[in-house]
Design an enzyme around this catalytic site. Structure first.
Site, PDB file in Angstrom:
ATOM      1  N   CYS A   1      -1.537 -20.865 -15.469  1.00  0.00           N
ATOM      2  CA  CYS A   1      -1.184 -19.510 -15.060  1.00  0.00           C
ATOM      3  C   CYS A   1       0.146 -19.586 -14.313  1.00  0.00           C
ATOM      4  CB  CYS A   1      -2.288 -18.965 -14.160  1.00  0.00           C
ATOM      5  SG  CYS A   1      -1.906 -17.372 -13.414  1.00  0.00           S
TER       6      CYS A   1
ATOM      7  N   CYS B   1      -3.582 -15.068  -7.105  1.00  0.00           N
ATOM      8  CA  CYS B   1      -2.128 -15.218  -7.097  1.00  0.00           C
ATOM      9  C   CYS B   1      -1.481 -14.815  -5.774  1.00  0.00           C
ATOM     10  CB  CYS B   1      -1.498 -14.441  -8.248  1.00  0.00           C
ATOM     11  SG  CYS B   1      -1.988 -12.725  -8.328  1.00  0.00           S
TER      12      CYS B   1
ATOM     13  N   CYS C   1      -3.158  -6.904  -3.880  1.00  0.00           N
ATOM     14  CA  CYS C   1      -2.545  -8.162  -4.341  1.00  0.00           C
ATOM     15  C   CYS C   1      -1.766  -8.847  -3.224  1.00  0.00           C
ATOM     16  CB  CYS C   1      -1.627  -7.860  -5.522  1.00  0.00           C
ATOM     17  SG  CYS C   1      -0.783  -9.309  -6.181  1.00  0.00           S
TER      18      CYS C   1
ATOM     19  N   CYS D   1       1.042  -3.488  -5.574  1.00  0.00           N
ATOM     20  CA  CYS D   1      -0.396  -3.216  -5.765  1.00  0.00           C
ATOM     21  C   CYS D   1      -1.146  -3.478  -4.452  1.00  0.00           C
ATOM     22  CB  CYS D   1      -0.967  -4.076  -6.886  1.00  0.00           C
ATOM     23  SG  CYS D   1      -0.268  -3.681  -8.499  1.00  0.00           S
TER      24      CYS D   1
HETATM   25  N1  SAH Z   1       2.271  -8.246 -12.440  1.00  0.00           N
HETATM   26  C1  SAH Z   1       1.398  -8.572 -13.514  1.00  0.00           C
HETATM   27  C2  SAH Z   1       0.923 -10.018 -13.539  1.00  0.00           C
HETATM   28  C3  SAH Z   1       0.579 -10.697 -12.246  1.00  0.00           C
HETATM   29  S1  SAH Z   1      -0.972 -10.436 -11.498  1.00  0.00           S
HETATM   30  C4  SAH Z   1       0.220  -7.638 -13.534  1.00  0.00           C
HETATM   31  O1  SAH Z   1       0.127  -6.793 -12.667  1.00  0.00           O
HETATM   32  O2  SAH Z   1      -0.566  -7.709 -14.446  1.00  0.00           O
HETATM   33  C5  SAH Z   1      -2.215 -11.059 -12.557  1.00  0.00           C
HETATM   34  C6  SAH Z   1      -3.521 -10.274 -12.464  1.00  0.00           C
HETATM   35  O3  SAH Z   1      -4.196 -10.515 -11.219  1.00  0.00           O
HETATM   36  C7  SAH Z   1      -3.315  -8.763 -12.542  1.00  0.00           C
HETATM   37  O4  SAH Z   1      -4.308  -8.200 -13.351  1.00  0.00           O
HETATM   38  C8  SAH Z   1      -3.488  -8.355 -11.102  1.00  0.00           C
HETATM   39  O5  SAH Z   1      -3.774  -6.999 -10.972  1.00  0.00           O
HETATM   40  C9  SAH Z   1      -4.606  -9.282 -10.679  1.00  0.00           C
HETATM   41  N2  SAH Z   1      -4.803  -9.405  -9.240  1.00  0.00           N
HETATM   42  C10 SAH Z   1      -3.902  -9.339  -8.253  1.00  0.00           C
HETATM   43  N3  SAH Z   1      -4.492  -9.503  -7.053  1.00  0.00           N
HETATM   44  C11 SAH Z   1      -5.806  -9.683  -7.297  1.00  0.00           C
HETATM   45  C12 SAH Z   1      -6.944  -9.893  -6.474  1.00  0.00           C
HETATM   46  N4  SAH Z   1      -6.833  -9.952  -5.151  1.00  0.00           N
HETATM   47  N5  SAH Z   1      -8.142 -10.052  -7.065  1.00  0.00           N
HETATM   48  C13 SAH Z   1      -8.273 -10.003  -8.413  1.00  0.00           C
HETATM   49  N6  SAH Z   1      -7.237  -9.799  -9.249  1.00  0.00           N
HETATM   50  C14 SAH Z   1      -6.021  -9.626  -8.691  1.00  0.00           C
END
Ligand code: SAH
Length: 354
Positions: free
Chosen positions: A104, A332, A118, A115
């Site tokens: 990944c 992430c 995140c 978000c």
């Molecule tokens: N920016 C891109 C890719 C990076 S994040 C995107 O938004 O898709 C990869 C995935 O992890 C995304 O689906 C994101 O929403 C999710 N993600 C981020 N923080 C998270 C968390 N705390 N728990 C679960 N999934 C999470």
């Protein structure tokens, strides 16, 4: 300024080598060394010394350093924090499944999408990663772990469609037969829904899987969780997903992180089922990973079961992603956050002392 050689394609190297009065086939030799992770021109033992000297003069070459490596005691997931040439840091995770090893990768240092759940976005966007930096996440994870990488997901730090050109070049490099040779069907690109880029991506006609981070099927919930939804909206996202599917014939996958009391009710499940059917999408449910700075908690087992039942009753293709690496901050951005937090604490302490 010296060129970033690891970001270059064999045909671009060839063009340069003609300028340097070198035979074209040398370009293929150099490209193969680079694809194997050799980051020292002196180690390219089948090149004449004169060429190695020219390469040193014209090109920059760099190997990322392991700042931290954590191996999960539960499932063997490995998390790397790499130091880049400007001392910025990004994360890469290596996960082992029955069908092979998946890496990944991050596509940016930080993220501007904001978000609410995140960890990667807390300090905003610092900069884009170069194609070579993304490629090196794959190459050096494989070299260091000794695990042959068969699949790639662009689901680390950053929004890949905000770094479109570099990500496209990375894909060409990693897919190249003389490089890592990883098939497009083994690659997923995840986006929070930058719909303006869907047509550009479809036009590349790649066989990769587009994952869309949906996380809520209604504007009220989605706009609260994901600022990218404001001004675009779920309807536009659904329309663009549908068009993408029609143009490419590639089924989209919706990522849906289950958040306790926020997006996990029967109301959300029914709306999600309608959207998934409309787009012929696969739904990937993930229990939210709790992030220290964020107020959200994962849904309970009971709520998840009820949610899945509704989706299945509506004939939606749904899977629950196994949580890997929960003991190594595998969500992430968490490791990079930790490093930033301790740097801030150290700075605050030294201020307190002075
Ligand atoms: N920016 C891109 C890719 C990076 S994040 C995107 O938004 O898709 C990869 C995935 O992890 C995304 O689906 C994101 O929403 C999710 N993600 C981020 N923080 C998270 C968390 N705390 N728990 C679960 N999934 C999470």
């Amino acid at each position: 300024m010296k060129k970033d050689i690891v970001s270059m394609l064999p045909e671009e190297l060839e063009a340069d080598f003609v300028q340097l009065n070198e035979p074209k086939y040398r370009a293929a030799q150099v490209f193969r060394w680079l694809g194997r992770g050799v980051r020292d021109f002196e180690a390219m033992s089948d090149l004449p010394k004169s060429l190695r000297e020219k390469l040193k003069e014209s090109y920059e070459i760099y190997a990322p350093k392991v700042l931290r490596k954590q191996v999960s005691a539960i499932d063997g997931t490995i998390k790397y924090l790499w130091e880049l040439r400007d001392r910025q840091a990004v994360e890469t995770v290596v996960m082992s499944y029955q069908h092979g090893n998946t890496v990944c990768v991050s596509s940016q240092v930080g993220c501007r999408q904001g978000c609410a759940f995140c960890a990667s976005t807390i300090g905003g966007l610092v900069r884009n990663l170069t194609p070579s930096e993304i490629l090196d996440e794959v190459i050096f994870s494989q070299l260091d772990s000794g695990k042959e990488i068969s699949n790639i997901v662009l689901m680390g730090i950053g929004e890949p469609l905000d770094n479109f050109d570099n990500v496209m070049r990375f894909l060409t490099l990693v897919n190249h037969p003389q490089g890592m040779n990883i098939g497009m069907r083994h690659i997923s690109l995840s986006t929070c829904g930058i719909t303006e880029r869907f047509d550009d991506l479809a036009a590349r006609d790649l066989q990769l899987t587009l994952s869309v981070s949906l996380h809520a099927p209604d504007d009220e919930t989605r706009s609260k969780l994901m600022p990218a939804n404001r001004g675009r909206g779920v309807r536009q996202l659904v329309k663009c997903c549908r068009e993408y599917y029609e143009k490419t014939g590639r089924r989209i996958s919706f990522e849906y992180a289950m958040i306790d009391g926020v997006n996990d009710t029967a109301y959300h499940a029914k709306l999600l089922a309608d959207i998934a059917r409309e787009v012929s999408a696969h739904v990937n449910l993930i229990p939210l990973n709790h992030v220290e700075e964020r107020p959200f908690q994962p849904s309970t087992q009971g709520h998840m079961k009820a949610f899945i039942k509704i989706l299945e009753e509506q004939q939606v293709n749904v899977t629950v992603r196994r949580r890997l690496g929960s003991d190594v901050d595998a969500s992430c951005g968490q490791l990079r956050r930790k490093r930033e937090r301790s740097a801030q604490q150290a700075a605050a302490q030294s201020e307190g002392l002075s």
